[in-house]
Motif scaffolding. Structure first.
Motif, PDB file in Angstrom:
ATOM      1  N   ALA A 194       0.833  -1.205   0.000  1.00 53.14           N
ATOM      2  CA  ALA A 194       0.000   0.000   0.000  1.00 53.14           C
ATOM      3  C   ALA A 194       0.864   1.250   0.000  1.00 53.14           C
ATOM      4  CB  ALA A 194      -0.920  -0.007   1.217  1.00 53.14           C
ATOM      5  N   ARG A 195       1.895   1.258   0.824  1.00 52.81           N
ATOM      6  CA  ARG A 195       2.773   2.422   0.891  1.00 52.81           C
ATOM      7  C   ARG A 195       3.513   2.637  -0.422  1.00 52.81           C
ATOM      8  NH1 ARG A 195       5.118   0.948   6.921  1.00 52.81           N
ATOM      9  NH2 ARG A 195       3.155   1.367   8.040  1.00 52.81           N
ATOM     10  N   ALA A 196       3.875   1.549  -1.076  1.00 52.59           N
ATOM     11  CA  ALA A 196       4.558   1.663  -2.365  1.00 52.59           C
ATOM     12  C   ALA A 196       3.647   2.329  -3.392  1.00 52.59           C
ATOM     13  CB  ALA A 196       4.984   0.282  -2.850  1.00 52.59           C
ATOM     14  N   TYR A 197       2.364   1.960  -3.386  1.00 50.57           N
ATOM     15  CA  TYR A 197       1.409   2.578  -4.310  1.00 50.57           C
ATOM     16  C   TYR A 197       1.223   4.056  -3.990  1.00 50.57           C
ATOM     17  CZ  TYR A 197      -0.106  -1.825  -6.461  1.00 50.57           C
ATOM     18  OH  TYR A 197      -0.159  -2.988  -7.165  1.00 50.57           O
ATOM     19  N   TYR A 198       1.146   4.382  -2.703  1.00 49.47           N
ATOM     20  CA  TYR A 198       0.996   5.787  -2.315  1.00 49.47           C
ATOM     21  C   TYR A 198       2.192   6.604  -2.801  1.00 49.47           C
ATOM     22  CZ  TYR A 198      -2.743   4.290   0.857  1.00 49.47           C
ATOM     23  OH  TYR A 198      -3.895   3.766   1.392  1.00 49.47           O
ATOM     24  N   ARG A 199       3.382   6.055  -2.638  1.00 47.45           N
ATOM     25  CA  ARG A 199       4.591   6.777  -3.053  1.00 47.45           C
ATOM     26  C   ARG A 199       4.605   6.994  -4.568  1.00 47.45           C
ATOM     27  NH1 ARG A 199       7.985   6.878   1.359  1.00 47.45           N
ATOM     28  NH2 ARG A 199       7.725   5.188   2.870  1.00 47.45           N
ATOM     29  N   LYS A 200       4.187   5.982  -5.313  1.00 46.90           N
ATOM     30  CA  LYS A 200       4.152   6.118  -6.775  1.00 46.90           C
ATOM     31  C   LYS A 200       3.176   7.206  -7.194  1.00 46.90           C
ATOM     32  CE  LYS A 200       5.475   1.382  -8.024  1.00 46.90           C
ATOM     33  NZ  LYS A 200       5.041   0.119  -8.684  1.00 46.90           N
ATOM     34  N   GLY A 210      -2.860  18.299  -6.963  1.00 45.98           N
ATOM     35  CA  GLY A 210      -4.237  17.843  -6.993  1.00 45.98           C
ATOM     36  C   GLY A 210      -4.617  17.032  -5.775  1.00 45.98           C
ATOM     37  N   GLU A 211      -5.907  16.760  -5.693  1.00 47.33           N
ATOM     38  CA  GLU A 211      -6.459  16.090  -4.523  1.00 47.33           C
ATOM     39  C   GLU A 211      -5.935  14.672  -4.356  1.00 47.33           C
ATOM     40  OE1 GLU A 211     -10.855  14.952  -2.729  1.00 47.33           O
ATOM     41  OE2 GLU A 211     -10.653  16.497  -4.260  1.00 47.33           O
ATOM     42  N   LEU A 212      -5.633  13.974  -5.465  1.00 42.01           N
ATOM     43  CA  LEU A 212      -5.127  12.608  -5.356  1.00 42.01           C
ATOM     44  C   LEU A 212      -3.806  12.567  -4.600  1.00 42.01           C
ATOM     45  CD1 LEU A 212      -5.899  11.058  -8.860  1.00 42.01           C
ATOM     46  CD2 LEU A 212      -6.986  10.525  -6.679  1.00 42.01           C
ATOM     47  N   VAL A 213      -2.954  13.545  -4.843  1.00 38.48           N
ATOM     48  CA  VAL A 213      -1.675  13.600  -4.140  1.00 38.48           C
ATOM     49  C   VAL A 213      -1.909  13.894  -2.661  1.00 38.48           C
ATOM     50  CG1 VAL A 213       0.558  14.743  -3.981  1.00 38.48           C
ATOM     51  CG2 VAL A 213      -0.473  14.330  -6.211  1.00 38.48           C
ATOM     52  N   ASP A 214      -2.833  14.795  -2.375  1.00 38.96           N
ATOM     53  CA  ASP A 214      -3.149  15.113  -0.981  1.00 38.96           C
ATOM     54  C   ASP A 214      -3.656  13.874  -0.257  1.00 38.96           C
ATOM     55  OD1 ASP A 214      -2.526  17.688  -1.673  1.00 38.96           O
ATOM     56  OD2 ASP A 214      -4.601  18.324  -1.915  1.00 38.96           O
ATOM     57  N   GLU A 215      -4.559  13.151  -0.912  1.00 33.24           N
ATOM     58  CA  GLU A 215      -5.130  11.946  -0.306  1.00 33.24           C
ATOM     59  C   GLU A 215      -4.058  10.887  -0.087  1.00 33.24           C
ATOM     60  OE1 GLU A 215      -8.225   9.682   1.309  1.00 33.24           O
ATOM     61  OE2 GLU A 215      -8.309  11.750   0.578  1.00 33.24           O
ATOM     62  N   ALA A 216      -3.198  10.693  -1.077  1.00 35.46           N
ATOM     63  CA  ALA A 216      -2.128   9.704  -0.953  1.00 35.46           C
ATOM     64  C   ALA A 216      -1.156  10.086   0.160  1.00 35.46           C
ATOM     65  CB  ALA A 216      -1.384   9.571  -2.282  1.00 35.46           C
ATOM     66  N   THR A 217      -0.854  11.374   0.261  1.00 34.92           N
ATOM     67  CA  THR A 217       0.049  11.846   1.315  1.00 34.92           C
ATOM     68  C   THR A 217      -0.549  11.597   2.693  1.00 34.92           C
ATOM     69  OG1 THR A 217       0.935  13.571  -0.139  1.00 34.92           O
ATOM     70  CG2 THR A 217       1.282  13.848   2.225  1.00 34.92           C
ATOM     71  N   LEU A 218      -1.828  11.904   2.847  1.00 33.63           N
ATOM     72  CA  LEU A 218      -2.498  11.685   4.128  1.00 33.63           C
ATOM     73  C   LEU A 218      -2.478  10.212   4.514  1.00 33.63           C
ATOM     74  CD1 LEU A 218      -5.547  14.081   3.733  1.00 33.63           C
ATOM     75  CD2 LEU A 218      -3.889  14.154   5.602  1.00 33.63           C
ATOM     76  N   ARG A 219      -2.825   9.352   3.569  1.00 37.84           N
ATOM     77  CA  ARG A 219      -2.885   7.918   3.866  1.00 37.84           C
ATOM     78  C   ARG A 219      -1.499   7.353   4.177  1.00 37.84           C
ATOM     79  NH1 ARG A 219      -7.515   5.151   2.908  1.00 37.84           N
ATOM     80  NH2 ARG A 219      -9.237   6.293   1.929  1.00 37.84           N
ATOM     81  N   LEU A 220      -0.499   7.788   3.429  1.00 33.72           N
ATOM     82  CA  LEU A 220       0.856   7.309   3.674  1.00 33.72           C
ATOM     83  C   LEU A 220       1.361   7.804   5.027  1.00 33.72           C
ATOM     84  CD1 LEU A 220       3.418   5.866   2.835  1.00 33.72           C
ATOM     85  CD2 LEU A 220       4.064   7.894   1.495  1.00 33.72           C
ATOM     86  N   ALA A 221       1.095   9.064   5.336  1.00 34.60           N
ATOM     87  CA  ALA A 221       1.548   9.632   6.611  1.00 34.60           C
ATOM     88  C   ALA A 221       0.914   8.916   7.797  1.00 34.60           C
ATOM     89  CB  ALA A 221       1.222  11.124   6.657  1.00 34.60           C
ATOM     90  N   VAL A 222      -0.383   8.665   7.723  1.00 36.11           N
ATOM     91  CA  VAL A 222      -1.076   7.976   8.816  1.00 36.11           C
ATOM     92  C   VAL A 222      -0.572   6.544   8.949  1.00 36.11           C
ATOM     93  CG1 VAL A 222      -3.313   7.092   9.577  1.00 36.11           C
ATOM     94  CG2 VAL A 222      -3.131   9.421   8.689  1.00 36.11           C
TER      95      VAL A 222
END
Length: 202
Positions: A17-23, A31-43
């Protein structure tokens, strides 16, 4: 998603999951997708509370995303998440106060959790002698979230501040009382009227 259990017996794979977020973060410029991915990866990283490096990376990711100018809709949530992680995982109360104050200024994104986060913000501000930050948040808890249990607690604190610091000349707002409908009115009628309750100092 790799980090979620989609069906009984489904195994989670946090590393995948983290690998997908980083990609996703690396592939998108904004954009919002990057914000969402950053939030999920950070948590996800912050969940490893025994790994200081993982927590530090979580904080770094959020700071970098905020500085990059994220989507305005998720900016408050980025600040809020940063503040909570700094408080609960790093014990950085000054940093948490700054981050949560910024989230509050922008407006919390989830009204359900707003009273709890506001209460945390107010307590941090009081600990650090920041009445200028604490008082408006406490007043907001009393007035804006009357159905929250924090409303009563916030008013008690305001009364104490007014008593111990008269120079602030506080005007403590009243609690809001919700009338109980009479039995003859049934339960299908309009919502009960709200009236101001003077209340007394506990």
């Amino acid at each position: 998603m790799a980090e979620l259990i989609d069906y009984p017996g489904d195994a989670t794979d946090y590393d995948l999951a983290r690998a997908y977020y980083r990609k996703l973060i690396e592939a998108e410029e904004a954009g919002e997708l990057v914000d969402e991915a950053t939030l999920r990866l950070a948590v996800s990283l912050a969940s490893e509370y025994r790994n200081p490096d993982s927590i530090e990376e979580s904080v770094h990711l959020l700071r970098c995303r905020i500085e990059a100018g994220p989507d305005a809709e998720l900016l408050p949530l980025l600040w809020e998440t940063l503040g909570i992680i700094m408080l609960e995982r790093q014990g950085d109360r000054e940093g948490a106060l700054l981050a949560l104050s910024r989230a509050h200024e922008l407006g919390f994104t989830n009204p359900t959790f707003a009273p709890r986060i506001s209460w945390t913000l107010a307590r941090l501000a009081l600990e650090q002698g920041r009445f200028d930050l604490a008082v408006p948040v406490l007043e907001e808890l009393v007035v804006k979230y009357p159905r929250s249990g924090r409303s009563y607690e916030a008013r008690r604190v305001l009364l104490r501040i007014a008593r111990e610091h008269p120079r602030l000349e506080l005007r403590v707002p009243d609690l809001v009382e919700f009338k109980t409908p009479r039995a003859s009115e049934g339960s299908t009628g309009p919502a009960p009227d709200r009236v101001a309750a003077g209340g007394t100092e506990p």
